[in-house]
Design an enzyme around this catalytic site. Sequence first.
Site, PDB file in Angstrom:
ATOM      1  N   LYS A 254      61.151  52.192  27.788  1.00 46.93           N
ATOM      2  CA  LYS A 254      60.895  53.637  27.630  1.00 46.93           C
ATOM      3  C   LYS A 254      60.156  54.140  28.869  1.00 46.93           C
ATOM      4  CE  LYS A 254      58.788  57.548  26.190  1.00 46.93           C
ATOM      5  NZ  LYS A 254      57.713  58.283  26.861  1.00 46.93           N
ATOM      6  N   ASP A 270      74.094  63.685  32.682  1.00 44.81           N
ATOM      7  CA  ASP A 270      74.026  63.513  31.229  1.00 44.81           C
ATOM      8  C   ASP A 270      73.036  62.389  30.894  1.00 44.81           C
ATOM      9  OD1 ASP A 270      74.515  62.769  28.584  1.00 44.81           O
ATOM     10  OD2 ASP A 270      76.653  63.219  28.702  1.00 44.81           O
TER      11      ASP A 270
HETATM   12  P1  NDP Z   1      84.227  66.912  34.939  1.00 44.66           P
HETATM   13  O1  NDP Z   1      85.124  67.019  33.784  1.00 44.66           O
HETATM   14  O2  NDP Z   1      83.528  68.138  35.399  1.00 44.66           O
HETATM   15  O3  NDP Z   1      85.064  66.231  36.108  1.00 44.66           O
HETATM   16  C1  NDP Z   1      84.591  66.151  37.401  1.00 44.66           C
HETATM   17  C2  NDP Z   1      85.426  67.003  38.272  1.00 44.66           C
HETATM   18  O4  NDP Z   1      84.855  67.168  39.544  1.00 44.66           O
HETATM   19  C3  NDP Z   1      86.764  66.317  38.543  1.00 44.66           C
HETATM   20  O5  NDP Z   1      87.673  66.594  37.546  1.00 44.66           O
HETATM   21  C4  NDP Z   1      87.171  66.884  39.864  1.00 44.66           C
HETATM   22  O6  NDP Z   1      88.071  67.960  39.667  1.00 44.66           O
HETATM   23  C5  NDP Z   1      85.883  67.470  40.445  1.00 44.66           C
HETATM   24  N1  NDP Z   1      85.611  66.847  41.752  1.00 44.66           N
HETATM   25  C6  NDP Z   1      85.456  67.529  42.900  1.00 44.66           C
HETATM   26  N2  NDP Z   1      85.180  66.689  43.907  1.00 44.66           N
HETATM   27  C7  NDP Z   1      85.165  65.439  43.395  1.00 44.66           C
HETATM   28  C8  NDP Z   1      84.943  64.143  43.944  1.00 44.66           C
HETATM   29  N3  NDP Z   1      84.650  63.982  45.232  1.00 44.66           N
HETATM   30  N4  NDP Z   1      84.973  63.094  43.129  1.00 44.66           N
HETATM   31  C9  NDP Z   1      85.222  63.250  41.804  1.00 44.66           C
HETATM   32  N5  NDP Z   1      85.474  64.437  41.226  1.00 44.66           N
HETATM   33  C10 NDP Z   1      85.442  65.536  42.010  1.00 44.66           C
HETATM   34  O7  NDP Z   1      83.097  65.846  34.707  1.00 44.66           O
HETATM   35  P2  NDP Z   1      83.178  64.323  34.408  1.00 44.66           P
HETATM   36  O8  NDP Z   1      84.567  63.837  34.210  1.00 44.66           O
HETATM   37  O9  NDP Z   1      82.368  63.664  35.457  1.00 44.66           O
HETATM   38  O10 NDP Z   1      82.462  64.243  33.008  1.00 44.66           O
HETATM   39  C11 NDP Z   1      81.073  64.499  32.930  1.00 44.66           C
HETATM   40  C12 NDP Z   1      80.787  65.425  31.770  1.00 44.66           C
HETATM   41  O11 NDP Z   1      81.373  64.898  30.584  1.00 44.66           O
HETATM   42  C13 NDP Z   1      79.330  65.568  31.493  1.00 44.66           C
HETATM   43  O12 NDP Z   1      79.056  66.932  31.279  1.00 44.66           O
HETATM   44  C14 NDP Z   1      79.140  64.792  30.191  1.00 44.66           C
HETATM   45  O13 NDP Z   1      78.074  65.319  29.467  1.00 44.66           O
HETATM   46  C15 NDP Z   1      80.456  65.010  29.507  1.00 44.66           C
HETATM   47  N6  NDP Z   1      80.880  64.046  28.498  1.00 44.66           N
HETATM   48  C16 NDP Z   1      80.232  62.872  28.253  1.00 44.66           C
HETATM   49  C17 NDP Z   1      80.675  62.002  27.289  1.00 44.66           C
HETATM   50  C18 NDP Z   1      79.956  60.708  27.091  1.00 44.66           C
HETATM   51  O14 NDP Z   1      79.109  60.357  27.875  1.00 44.66           O
HETATM   52  N7  NDP Z   1      80.255  59.957  26.042  1.00 44.66           N
HETATM   53  C19 NDP Z   1      81.863  62.305  26.486  1.00 44.66           C
HETATM   54  C20 NDP Z   1      82.503  63.543  26.874  1.00 44.66           C
HETATM   55  C21 NDP Z   1      82.022  64.368  27.831  1.00 44.66           C
HETATM   56  P3  NDP Z   1      89.612  67.794  39.966  1.00 44.66           P
HETATM   57  O15 NDP Z   1      89.944  66.329  39.938  1.00 44.66           O
HETATM   58  O16 NDP Z   1      90.254  68.578  38.909  1.00 44.66           O
HETATM   59  O17 NDP Z   1      89.815  68.350  41.333  1.00 44.66           O
END
Ligand code: NDP
Length: 413
Positions: A254, A270
């Site tokens: 913790k 997150d």
């Molecule tokens: P996003 O859905 O926002 O995806 C990240 C986006 O960033 C990509 O889709 C991509 O868009 C864009 N991007 C731009 N530049 C880059 C780069 N250099 N590298 C990677 N991506 C890039 O977020 P995450 O998929 O990261 O998911 C995180 C979120 O999901 C948090 O808010 C979390 O709270 C939530 N979450 C968590 C869960 C869990 O922990 N169990 C379950 C469900 C949701 P593109 O590819 O379209 O261009």
Amino acid sequence: MIMKFHQLTSHERLAQLVDKHLIDENDATLLNTSYSSIHEKMIENYIGNYAIPLGLLPKITVNGTDYVIPMATEEPSVIAAAANGARMFSYGTVTAQAINREMIGQVLMHDIEFVEFEQYVIKHESLLIALGNAAHPSMQKRGGGLKKITVRNLGDKMVSLDLLVDAQEAMGANTVNTMAEAIAVYLRDNGFSQQVDLAILSNLATQALVEVRVSLPFNAVEKVGFRNVEIAQKIAQANLYSHIDPYRATTENKGIMNGIDAVVMASGNDWRAIAAGAHAYASYDGKYTSLSKWQVIDDRLEGSLTIPLPVGIVGGSIGIVPLAKVNQKLLKVTTAKELACVIATVGLAQNLAALRALVTNGIQAGHMQLQLKSLALAVGAKPTEVTELVQRLAKMPLRNTETALKLLKEMRN
Ligand code: NDP
């Protein structure tokens, strides 16, 4: 009961709460003052912002680079302890590295003959990988994407199809979920219609591990009234209890998470995902133990921490919440791996500060000094009265609500 709350504006929601005597006008004004049009769009049934103090750890050195760390926390002693740990780290060397950085997705299935299904997956792996990547093609174009698929036998004819996804600079939860669901749909349509149960990422991010190591001379932990070598040995002994006793390990972890969560939150990541993964990883070998290890080796105090830290520098709320962007400017990290290294180092610094306090004066000496400010505020001291009330409280043998109220009354008279 409030009907159709989600269809109201946040102002209408507050008016409803007042009408139904759930809050009064002053409460509504307080909530209204915290209103953010961005945040209203982020969550369902928004009524206002619940602010957590944001502070700075002015300097911590990781891999030879100095960082300024924004930390969001409501616990009074967290930033002071992190700064104390960072100061001790400055006496020695701190190396941090991301061991790997891939997210795991799962497609969970029942009524499966493992050996047979494993052969199926080996045979169809390229196809399944292509399907996953087609569901979010931009990730593959960046050099990431779905890289590998394996099957784990969960027993009782249940299996987990594990997807290994490189989400590049994002945490990747949504990306992984999209890919896992696409593969689940394919499997349902191709002979496994009844067996596929669910598809989602795993927060036990064992493929996104960060390791930080510190090597300190004994004078790093110096404290008046104690011998340096003795403090170092006691720190190692204190940490040993956390490798034997889960009750102690939980508290030590913790403390580590006090630092880690505060930076994770400030960086717009997150923190529930990080906390869930960290504690599960702490029991990965079947017994819950400390995430850190402290040892005296020759004339050095050696510390290490290995922890899953699938944080991102893009995605999620990072690009939406204005203060997350400000904090990113302060952090000056350019990759998700670098951010993870910095966060892990703050966690280990936090850990050292707590252990040193525990084996010397005890945790309460420093803690309560800082808690007194909270006590002063809790009994209604105005910000202008807090300093004086804390000074008066510090001189009292019993520092509780009753004493604080009495002293505040005396001050005001
Ligand atoms: P996003 O859905 O926002 O995806 C990240 C986006 O960033 C990509 O889709 C991509 O868009 C864009 N991007 C731009 N530049 C880059 C780069 N250099 N590298 C990677 N991506 C890039 O977020 P995450 O998929 O990261 O998911 C995180 C979120 O999901 C948090 O808010 C979390 O709270 C939530 N979450 C968590 C869960 C869990 O922990 N169990 C379950 C469900 C949701 P593109 O590819 O379209 O261009």
